[in-house]
Scaffold this motif. Structure first.
Motif, mmCIF file in Angstrom:
data_model
loop_
_atom_site.group_PDB
_atom_site.id
_atom_site.type_symbol
_atom_site.label_atom_id
_atom_site.label_comp_id
_atom_site.label_asym_id
_atom_site.label_seq_id
_atom_site.Cartn_x
_atom_site.Cartn_y
_atom_site.Cartn_z
ATOM 1 N N THR A 138 96.962 71.747 35.783
ATOM 2 C CA THR A 138 95.098 71.283 36.795
ATOM 3 C C THR A 138 95.292 70.311 37.264
ATOM 4 O O THR A 138 95.918 69.740 37.459
ATOM 5 C CB THR A 138 93.444 71.135 35.795
ATOM 6 N N GLY A 139 94.118 70.590 38.934
ATOM 7 C CA GLY A 139 94.579 69.297 39.556
ATOM 8 C C GLY A 139 93.347 69.285 40.081
ATOM 9 O O GLY A 139 92.503 70.100 40.371
ATOM 10 N N SER A 140 92.845 68.036 40.936
ATOM 11 C CA SER A 140 91.106 68.071 41.972
ATOM 12 C C SER A 140 91.703 66.980 42.896
ATOM 13 O O SER A 140 92.524 66.646 42.435
ATOM 14 C CB SER A 140 90.511 68.107 40.756
ATOM 15 N N THR A 141 90.465 67.035 43.751
ATOM 16 C CA THR A 141 89.910 66.148 45.121
ATOM 17 C C THR A 141 89.070 65.321 45.125
ATOM 18 O O THR A 141 88.262 66.299 44.844
ATOM 19 C CB THR A 141 90.589 67.006 46.133
ATOM 20 N N THR A 142 89.045 64.645 45.466
ATOM 21 C CA THR A 142 87.632 64.372 45.674
ATOM 22 C C THR A 142 87.349 63.275 47.390
ATOM 23 O O THR A 142 88.663 62.425 47.313
ATOM 24 C CB THR A 142 87.293 62.484 44.767
ATOM 25 N N ILE A 143 86.485 63.474 47.848
ATOM 26 C CA ILE A 143 87.182 63.412 48.949
ATOM 27 C C ILE A 143 85.370 62.563 49.680
ATOM 28 O O ILE A 143 84.413 62.718 48.968
ATOM 29 C CB ILE A 143 86.554 63.959 50.429
ATOM 30 N N ALA A 144 85.065 61.632 50.023
ATOM 31 C CA ALA A 144 83.828 60.559 50.762
ATOM 32 C C ALA A 144 84.120 60.736 52.039
ATOM 33 O O ALA A 144 84.776 59.878 52.389
ATOM 34 C CB ALA A 144 83.515 59.286 50.287
ATOM 35 N N GLY A 145 83.070 60.797 52.680
ATOM 36 C CA GLY A 145 82.758 60.888 53.600
ATOM 37 C C GLY A 145 83.651 61.084 55.114
ATOM 38 O O GLY A 145 83.950 60.820 56.127
ATOM 39 N N LEU A 146 84.153 62.520 54.868
ATOM 40 C CA LEU A 146 85.087 63.313 55.946
ATOM 41 C C LEU A 146 84.190 63.444 56.780
ATOM 42 O O LEU A 146 82.497 63.982 56.783
ATOM 43 C CB LEU A 146 85.247 64.612 55.179
ATOM 44 N N THR A 147 84.455 62.695 57.976
ATOM 45 C CA THR A 147 83.691 63.335 59.141
ATOM 46 C C THR A 147 85.450 63.903 60.487
ATOM 47 O O THR A 147 86.261 64.096 60.436
ATOM 48 C CB THR A 147 83.131 62.514 60.320
ATOM 49 N N LEU A 148 84.800 64.830 61.136
ATOM 50 C CA LEU A 148 85.644 66.066 61.858
ATOM 51 C C LEU A 148 84.546 65.323 63.118
ATOM 52 O O LEU A 148 83.912 65.932 63.418
ATOM 53 C CB LEU A 148 85.629 66.998 62.208
ATOM 54 N N ASN A 149 85.354 64.006 64.560
ATOM 55 C CA ASN A 149 84.963 64.761 65.477
ATOM 56 C C ASN A 149 83.133 63.698 65.835
ATOM 57 O O ASN A 149 82.556 64.272 66.323
ATOM 58 C CB ASN A 149 84.643 65.343 66.735
ATOM 59 N N GLY A 150 83.446 62.631 64.155
ATOM 60 C CA GLY A 150 82.387 61.747 64.676
ATOM 61 C C GLY A 150 80.933 63.362 63.953
ATOM 62 O O GLY A 150 79.849 62.628 63.918
ATOM 63 N N SER A 151 81.051 64.628 63.371
ATOM 64 C CA SER A 151 80.388 65.502 62.393
ATOM 65 C C SER A 151 80.901 65.141 61.005
ATOM 66 O O SER A 151 82.113 65.157 61.284
ATOM 67 C CB SER A 151 79.912 65.760 63.439
ATOM 68 N N SER A 152 79.758 65.201 60.105
ATOM 69 C CA SER A 152 80.017 64.813 59.122
ATOM 70 C C SER A 152 80.447 66.728 57.935
ATOM 71 O O SER A 152 80.053 67.733 58.941
ATOM 72 C CB SER A 152 79.087 64.842 58.215
ATOM 73 N N VAL A 153 81.510 66.498 57.417
ATOM 74 C CA VAL A 153 82.157 67.783 56.858
ATOM 75 C C VAL A 153 81.484 67.719 55.725
ATOM 76 O O VAL A 153 81.802 67.267 54.544
ATOM 77 C CB VAL A 153 83.638 67.461 57.130
ATOM 78 N N THR A 154 81.106 69.135 55.789
ATOM 79 C CA THR A 154 80.489 69.653 53.983
ATOM 80 C C THR A 154 81.544 69.963 52.805
ATOM 81 O O THR A 154 82.548 70.291 53.299
ATOM 82 C CB THR A 154 79.760 69.988 53.611
ATOM 83 N N VAL A 155 82.377 69.274 52.134
ATOM 84 C CA VAL A 155 83.114 69.457 51.581
ATOM 85 C C VAL A 155 82.500 70.534 50.539
ATOM 86 O O VAL A 155 82.342 70.065 48.983
ATOM 87 C CB VAL A 155 83.771 68.148 50.645
ATOM 88 N N THR A 156 82.889 71.515 49.934
ATOM 89 C CA THR A 156 82.556 72.896 49.609
ATOM 90 C C THR A 156 82.852 72.753 47.516
ATOM 91 O O THR A 156 82.429 72.980 46.684
ATOM 92 C CB THR A 156 83.501 74.268 49.797
ATOM 93 N N GLY A 157 84.251 71.798 47.475
ATOM 94 C CA GLY A 157 84.822 72.039 46.873
ATOM 95 C C GLY A 157 85.569 73.416 45.761
ATOM 96 O O GLY A 157 86.665 72.512 45.292
ATOM 97 N N SER A 158 86.212 74.070 46.932
ATOM 98 C CA SER A 158 87.138 74.715 47.158
ATOM 99 C C SER A 158 88.305 74.972 47.450
ATOM 100 O O SER A 158 88.617 73.989 47.870
ATOM 101 C CB SER A 158 86.425 76.755 46.993
ATOM 102 N N ALA A 159 89.195 75.471 46.807
ATOM 103 C CA ALA A 159 90.303 75.223 46.987
ATOM 104 C C ALA A 159 90.371 76.201 48.247
ATOM 105 O O ALA A 159 90.440 76.998 48.981
ATOM 106 C CB ALA A 159 91.234 75.906 46.186
ATOM 107 N N ASN A 160 91.309 74.618 49.328
ATOM 108 C CA ASN A 160 92.460 75.760 50.950
ATOM 109 C C ASN A 160 90.833 76.181 51.147
ATOM 110 O O ASN A 160 90.818 76.594 52.430
ATOM 111 C CB ASN A 160 92.827 76.244 50.320
#
Length: 535
Positions: A138-160
């Motif tokens: 099993t494996g998982s990722t946790t991401i906080a405060g991700l932005t791209l070019n100043g805009s917040s990115v919604t992390v869906t939680g889905s793989a890839n």
């Protein structure tokens, strides 16, 4: 090896153990690796330069525990910065489970800018776990405060989860690469999770940049079958690791750079190389001319053998006021065992041409073992800076019956001690070759067959260094190899009449497993991805 154990040799030792299958019939085999940050930059004319931050190296196959922590990171000429980062890999009795493999990596306060795109994150972390008796991962990722070019990115939680990166960060700009979130790569009894994976290519210069943030890999084989014969090997031109211990904050940071690296040879053998790089430039450490490395394993003339070689031309190392130059440095290693034999013989050596060492005026020197393997020259500047140079380093000394050998043409270790503030070590290896072999009790016979073919990208182009894993689920036999520069692969010594499953691992591509009964040699089994994220 005298004095403090060096990270470069440690990586070789644990990699050797992780690649060779135990000959004990009822024991788990572990594998794992964790890396906080890994960057690879190159263009179509040269092999890439890889820099790794807090890379644990491979977990020994018997298990263990490796931990690294860094207080801060500034690389890629300041284009990538980060705060605290950690990496850990371990195998054995974990959390009440006596048979588990676990890896984790984390990076805080990431800031990366490339081709007009800026990616930031407060925290990125990944975890992978594999356990017996089922070999489930099993494996998982946790991401906080991700932005791209100043805009917040919604992390869906889905793989890839994949986002296109456009030139200049513009919405309508040309696509120059991708940002993959929670990248997950599955294999037989293995799991790799990369928190963020950024790939971009400059269409004008052709320079490709590949950045992986918070990478965790776990792997386990439950009750592996008894070994027949297994190979291991690796070669590289220059490897340099800079480690800083902050005595005030109590943290340790490590930056490793490797040039012209073949990577590890699969346990089933094969051939990697030649890997050729036109020149190396490791800032504040070393420059060189052409670097070349090779590693291979298999049966030649009725003898099972593992061979590696490395060469560096026109070397210039500048550290702590010392200047070390040489015209050519070459190392070679070989391990062999006769068919049907259970013992191995290893040998190796190095040749250095026109070596010159220019030391500061205050330096004193002690020379031991002059003219012999592992000749050591230790320089000291008032006890604050200590530089050790080992010529023709052999671990163990050639010839040997240990089943493995490492030869470094030149090994340079610089230690600086600022009392109560910090200690730092620069560990640089020039022209490194490693060979390893396990001689099984069962030699090839008429009952063994082979499978071969080509791994392609779906558009007819061969994929280099794709990993092919062939598994016999009925007896637990697992064999691996890497495709060569043209995508070709071959695995020999398979059981005639056996039921096999082939898995392919290649970054950016997805392959369906293929299952079949192998009654005779099978050639032309081409492996084509079902999904292609690179084209």
């Amino acid at each position: 090896m005298k004095g403090k154990t060096q990270r470069t040799i440690f990586i070789f030792a644990v990699m050797c153990l992780s690649l060779l299958v135990s000959t004990q019939a009822n024991a788990q085999r572990y594998s794992g690796r964790a890396t906080a940050i890994k960057t690879t930059v190159g263009n179509p004319l040269t092999n890439p330069l890889t820099t790794a931050i807090n890379d644990t190296g491979e977990l020994p196959s018997a298990g263990g525990n490796i931990n690294l922590t860094s207080n801060s990171t500034v690389i890629l000429s300041g284009a990538l910065t980060a705060g605290t980062s950690t990496s850990r890999t371990r195998g054995g009795a974990l959390g009440g489970n006596p048979n588990a493999s676990h890896s984790e990596a984390s990076v805080a306060n990431l800031n990366f800018s490339v081709l007009g795109n800026t990616i930031t994150a407060t925290a990125v972390s990944t975890v992978t776990d594999c356990s017996c008796p089922t070999g489930t991962c099993t494996g998982s990722t946790t991401i906080a405060g991700l932005t791209l070019n100043g805009s917040s990115v919604t992390v869906t939680g889905s793989a890839n989860q994949t986002i296109d990166l456009r030139l200049g960060g513009l919405i309508t700009g040309a696509i120059v690469g991708t940002l993959v979130i929670n990248e997950q790569i599955d294999g037989a009894g293995s799991k790799t999770v990369n928190g963020l994976h950024i790939r971009v290519t400059d269409s004008i210069t052709g320079i490709a940049t590949d950045v992986v943030i918070a990478s965790s890999h776990s792997d386990i084989i439950c009750n592996p079958a008894a070994a027949d014969n297994f190979y291991s090997g690796r070669a590289y031109g220059i490897g340099s690791t800079v480690t800083v211990n902050d005595l005030i904050l109590g943290t340790t940071s490590s930056v490793e750079t490797i040039v012209a690296d073949t990577g590890p040879l699969p346990g089933s053998g094969g051939s990697i190389g030649p890997v050729i790089v036109a020149g190396a430039n490791i800032p504040s450490v070393a420059t060189s001319g052409t670097l070349t490395s090779n590693t291979s394993g298999g049966i030649s003339g009725g003898i099972r053998r593992s061979d590696s070689s490395a060469e560096v031309q026109n070397l210039n190392v500048t550290v702590a006021g010392f200047v070390i130059t040489a015209t050519v440095l070459n190392s070679q290693t070989v391990c062999t065992c006769a068919l049907g034999g259970t013992t191995s013989t290893c040998s190796g050596g190095a040749v250095i041409t026109n070596l010159n060492i220019l030391a500061p005026a205050l330096a004193t020197v002690v020379v031991t073992g002059a003219g012999s393997p592992n000749e050591t020259r230790t320089y000291s500047i008032l006890g604050v800076v200590v530089l050790t140079i080992i010529l023709n380093e052999q671990i163990p000394e050639s010839p040997t019956t240990t089943g493995s050998i490492t030869v470094n043409a030149l090994h340079i270790i610089t230690s600086t001690n600022v009392p109560l503030i910090s200690t730092s070590t620069t560990d640089t290896v020039i022209a490194s070759s490693h060979s390893d072999i396990v001689c099984g009790t069962i030699g090839p016979s008429a009952s063994t067959v082979s499978v071969s073919g080509q791994v392609t990208n779906g558009f007819g182009r061969g994929l280099m260094r794709a990993m092919i894993v062939v598994t016999d689920p009925l007896n637990g036999d697992v064999r691996t190899t890497n495709s060569n520069a043209f995508g070709n692969y071959q695995i020999e010594g398979l059981r005639a009449g056996g039921f096999y499953v082939i898995h392919v691992r290649a970054k950016g591509y997805e392959f369906d497993p293929i299952s079949f009964v192998l009654t005779d040699d099978l050639s032309g089994l081409d492996l084509v991805p079902i999904a292609n994220r690179k084209e």
